[in-house]
Design a protein around this motif. Structure first.
Motif, PDB file in Angstrom:
ATOM      1  N   UNK A   1     -51.071  82.890   5.290  1.00 27.78           N
ATOM      2  CA  UNK A   1     -52.368  83.172   5.180  1.00 27.78           C
ATOM      3  C   UNK A   1     -53.273  82.778   3.567  1.00 27.78           C
ATOM      4  N   UNK A   2     -54.136  82.325   3.580  1.00 30.28           N
ATOM      5  CA  UNK A   2     -54.732  81.779   2.437  1.00 30.28           C
ATOM      6  C   UNK A   2     -55.162  83.029   1.375  1.00 30.28           C
ATOM      7  N   UNK A   3     -55.292  84.072   2.111  1.00 24.60           N
ATOM      8  CA  UNK A   3     -55.702  85.087   1.274  1.00 24.60           C
ATOM      9  C   UNK A   3     -55.081  85.464  -0.095  1.00 24.60           C
ATOM     10  N   UNK A   4     -53.850  85.634  -0.104  1.00 25.46           N
ATOM     11  CA  UNK A   4     -53.325  85.699  -1.428  1.00 25.46           C
ATOM     12  C   UNK A   4     -53.544  84.686  -2.388  1.00 25.46           C
ATOM     13  N   UNK A   5     -53.439  83.603  -1.972  1.00 26.83           N
ATOM     14  CA  UNK A   5     -53.852  82.430  -2.841  1.00 26.83           C
ATOM     15  C   UNK A   5     -55.075  82.510  -3.421  1.00 26.83           C
ATOM     16  N   UNK A   6     -56.185  82.843  -2.414  1.00 27.63           N
ATOM     17  CA  UNK A   6     -57.492  82.867  -2.779  1.00 27.63           C
ATOM     18  C   UNK A   6     -58.001  84.081  -3.762  1.00 27.63           C
ATOM     19  N   UNK A   7     -57.218  85.011  -3.543  1.00 28.87           N
ATOM     20  CA  UNK A   7     -57.359  86.326  -4.602  1.00 28.87           C
ATOM     21  C   UNK A   7     -56.755  85.817  -5.916  1.00 28.87           C
ATOM     22  N   UNK A   8     -55.477  85.208  -5.867  1.00 26.73           N
ATOM     23  CA  UNK A   8     -55.172  84.680  -7.292  1.00 26.73           C
ATOM     24  C   UNK A   8     -55.951  83.693  -7.939  1.00 26.73           C
ATOM     25  N   UNK A   9     -56.768  82.844  -6.975  1.00 27.60           N
ATOM     26  CA  UNK A   9     -57.829  82.002  -7.887  1.00 27.60           C
ATOM     27  C   UNK A   9     -58.855  82.773  -8.365  1.00 27.60           C
TER      28      UNK A   9
ATOM     29  N   UNK B   1     -60.978  83.726 -17.058  1.00 21.21           N
ATOM     30  CA  UNK B   1     -61.365  82.838 -17.572  1.00 21.21           C
ATOM     31  C   UNK B   1     -62.799  82.850 -18.305  1.00 21.21           C
ATOM     32  N   UNK B   2     -63.440  84.019 -17.734  1.00 21.36           N
ATOM     33  CA  UNK B   2     -64.826  84.175 -18.241  1.00 21.36           C
ATOM     34  C   UNK B   2     -65.611  84.114 -17.126  1.00 21.36           C
ATOM     35  N   UNK B   3     -65.562  84.024 -15.827  1.00 23.70           N
ATOM     36  CA  UNK B   3     -66.604  84.048 -14.916  1.00 23.70           C
ATOM     37  C   UNK B   3     -66.997  85.593 -14.551  1.00 23.70           C
ATOM     38  N   UNK B   4     -68.588  85.421 -14.583  1.00 27.67           N
ATOM     39  CA  UNK B   4     -69.267  86.782 -14.295  1.00 27.67           C
ATOM     40  C   UNK B   4     -69.635  86.743 -12.779  1.00 27.67           C
ATOM     41  N   UNK B   5     -69.348  86.079 -12.095  1.00 27.15           N
ATOM     42  CA  UNK B   5     -69.504  86.205 -10.557  1.00 27.15           C
ATOM     43  C   UNK B   5     -68.719  84.927  -9.713  1.00 27.15           C
ATOM     44  N   UNK B   6     -68.245  85.173  -8.586  1.00 35.24           N
ATOM     45  CA  UNK B   6     -67.555  84.114  -7.889  1.00 35.24           C
ATOM     46  C   UNK B   6     -68.332  83.339  -6.830  1.00 35.24           C
ATOM     47  N   UNK B   7     -68.186  82.160  -6.274  1.00 32.08           N
ATOM     48  CA  UNK B   7     -68.688  81.466  -5.179  1.00 32.08           C
ATOM     49  C   UNK B   7     -67.730  80.934  -4.527  1.00 32.08           C
ATOM     50  N   UNK B   8     -67.800  80.363  -3.340  1.00 30.90           N
ATOM     51  CA  UNK B   8     -66.800  79.563  -2.572  1.00 30.90           C
ATOM     52  C   UNK B   8     -67.422  78.833  -1.730  1.00 30.90           C
ATOM     53  N   UNK B   9     -67.494  77.573  -1.709  1.00 36.83           N
ATOM     54  CA  UNK B   9     -68.271  76.659  -0.770  1.00 36.83           C
ATOM     55  C   UNK B   9     -67.208  76.363   0.408  1.00 36.83           C
ATOM     56  N   UNK B  10     -66.829  77.178   1.222  1.00 35.80           N
ATOM     57  CA  UNK B  10     -65.911  77.184   2.485  1.00 35.80           C
ATOM     58  C   UNK B  10     -66.191  78.284   3.390  1.00 35.80           C
ATOM     59  N   UNK B  11     -66.981  77.875   4.370  1.00 32.30           N
ATOM     60  CA  UNK B  11     -67.462  79.077   5.252  1.00 32.30           C
ATOM     61  C   UNK B  11     -66.191  79.640   5.885  1.00 32.30           C
ATOM     62  N   UNK B  12     -65.318  78.894   6.599  1.00 35.16           N
ATOM     63  CA  UNK B  12     -64.040  79.401   6.988  1.00 35.16           C
ATOM     64  C   UNK B  12     -63.362  80.450   6.190  1.00 35.16           C
ATOM     65  N   UNK B  13     -63.082  80.160   5.026  1.00 41.50           N
ATOM     66  CA  UNK B  13     -62.469  80.817   4.087  1.00 41.50           C
ATOM     67  C   UNK B  13     -63.120  82.315   3.719  1.00 41.50           C
ATOM     68  N   UNK B  14     -64.384  82.389   4.057  1.00 43.44           N
ATOM     69  CA  UNK B  14     -64.984  83.607   4.006  1.00 43.44           C
ATOM     70  C   UNK B  14     -64.413  84.674   4.744  1.00 43.44           C
ATOM     71  N   UNK B  15     -63.568  84.125   5.809  1.00 44.40           N
ATOM     72  CA  UNK B  15     -62.737  85.349   6.550  1.00 44.40           C
ATOM     73  C   UNK B  15     -61.774  86.094   5.516  1.00 44.40           C
ATOM     74  N   UNK B  16     -61.464  85.635   4.462  1.00 45.57           N
ATOM     75  CA  UNK B  16     -60.862  86.239   3.451  1.00 45.57           C
ATOM     76  C   UNK B  16     -61.310  86.920   2.517  1.00 45.57           C
ATOM     77  N   UNK B  17     -62.939  87.058   2.514  1.00 39.73           N
ATOM     78  CA  UNK B  17     -63.722  87.553   1.504  1.00 39.73           C
ATOM     79  C   UNK B  17     -63.324  88.902   1.066  1.00 39.73           C
ATOM     80  N   UNK B  18     -62.966  89.863   1.820  1.00 38.81           N
ATOM     81  CA  UNK B  18     -62.649  91.326   1.461  1.00 38.81           C
ATOM     82  C   UNK B  18     -61.466  91.070   0.569  1.00 38.81           C
ATOM     83  N   UNK B  19     -60.519  90.194   0.760  1.00 36.95           N
ATOM     84  CA  UNK B  19     -59.162  89.992  -0.057  1.00 36.95           C
ATOM     85  C   UNK B  19     -59.603  89.608  -1.700  1.00 36.95           C
ATOM     86  N   UNK B  20     -60.695  88.668  -1.688  1.00 38.42           N
ATOM     87  CA  UNK B  20     -61.222  88.149  -2.819  1.00 38.42           C
ATOM     88  C   UNK B  20     -61.874  89.215  -3.888  1.00 38.42           C
ATOM     89  N   UNK B  21     -62.798  90.012  -2.701  1.00 38.62           N
ATOM     90  CA  UNK B  21     -63.539  90.924  -3.706  1.00 38.62           C
ATOM     91  C   UNK B  21     -62.556  91.972  -4.326  1.00 38.62           C
TER      92      UNK B  21
END
Length: 235
Positions: free
Chosen positions: A61-69, A76-96
């Motif tokens: 699953x890409x989920x754990x790698x995306x969560x680590x990113x 590093x100081x980001x105040x919000x996140x974005x991801x320009x891959x529609x398919x990877x939004x399947x793992x949006x809950x893990x990222x959030x």
């Protein structure tokens, strides 16, 4: 005070991530470098294949790698996140769940924009990876908005076009496939088209103008601009 900065979970694919950066760049009327919007970009082409995991059901699953990113970008100081891959939004809950900063969900944002232009029950034609369909990436957002999805009849051709663009850029055969799919979706009753694959965003300017088009990368670039300029945050 310091300016807000969005962290980009990127590399899926690399050219699509660069495209997002270009779209953000063009949103600013700049006279000097300092007028542009800051971005933190984690360009990681080694994220496990979304297609392998969701379609072939083979591979991690890409989920754990995306969560680590996400955690790296937040640290590093980001105040919000974005991801320009529609398919990877399947793992949006893990990222959030991995961070305490907002995730600018371009799936939800794109459907919300479409809902302001359509009536309940209208159909959106999807130019997207078959994995987006298989995983139901847009299903919840569409159901809440009372909208429905219309998909191309040949998902294998769409997948071939994506792989062609990843390997060789926006080649003529890929453009022909996507333009043909757009024409099919219009004939099938779509009221609007979603360019919902960032590889297809690279060739969106070739699409016929028979229907309104929402490019999810454009939606995300606007959300990045809005977040960054909304208000400075204290150090």
């Amino acid at each position: 005070m310091t300016r807000r900065v969005v962290g980009i979970i990127g590399g899926m694919g690399p050219e699509a991530t660069i495209l997002l950066q270009q779209r953000v760049l063009t949103r600013v009327r700049a006279e000097d470098d300092s007028d542009h919007l800051p971005l933190l970009i984690d360009m990681n082409p080694q994220v496990p294949s979304r297609i392998a995991h969701l379609i072939d059901q083979d591979g991690p699953s890409p989920g754990p790698v995306l969560a680590d990113m996400a955690r790296r970008l937040a640290a590093a100081g980001a105040t919000a996140l974005g991801m320009p891959c529609n398919t990877a939004h399947h793992y949006a809950d893990e990222i959030a769940a991995a961070v305490s900063i907002p995730f600018l969900n371009m799936v939800d944002l794109s459907v919300a924009q479409a809902a302001t232009r359509l009536q309940a029950g209208d159909g959106i034609g999807f130019l997207a990876s078959p994995a987006v369909h298989t995983a139901g990436v847009f299903d919840e957002a569409l159901a809440k908005a009372g909208l429905r999805a219309i998909w191309p009849s040949d998902p294998a051709a769409m997948l071939r076009a994506i792989r062609t663009i990843k390997a060789a850029g926006p080649a003529p055969e890929a453009r022909q496939t996507v333009v043909g799919a757009a024409e099919e979706l219009a004939a099938a009753g779509a009221s609007l088209l979603f360019v919902a694959c960032s590889e297809f965003s690279l060739i969106a300017h070739h699409l016929p103008e028979t229907l309104p088009i929402i490019d999810t990368v454009d939606v995300l670039s606007h959300a990045i601009q809005t977040h960054t300029l909304a208000q400075e945050v204290p150090l």
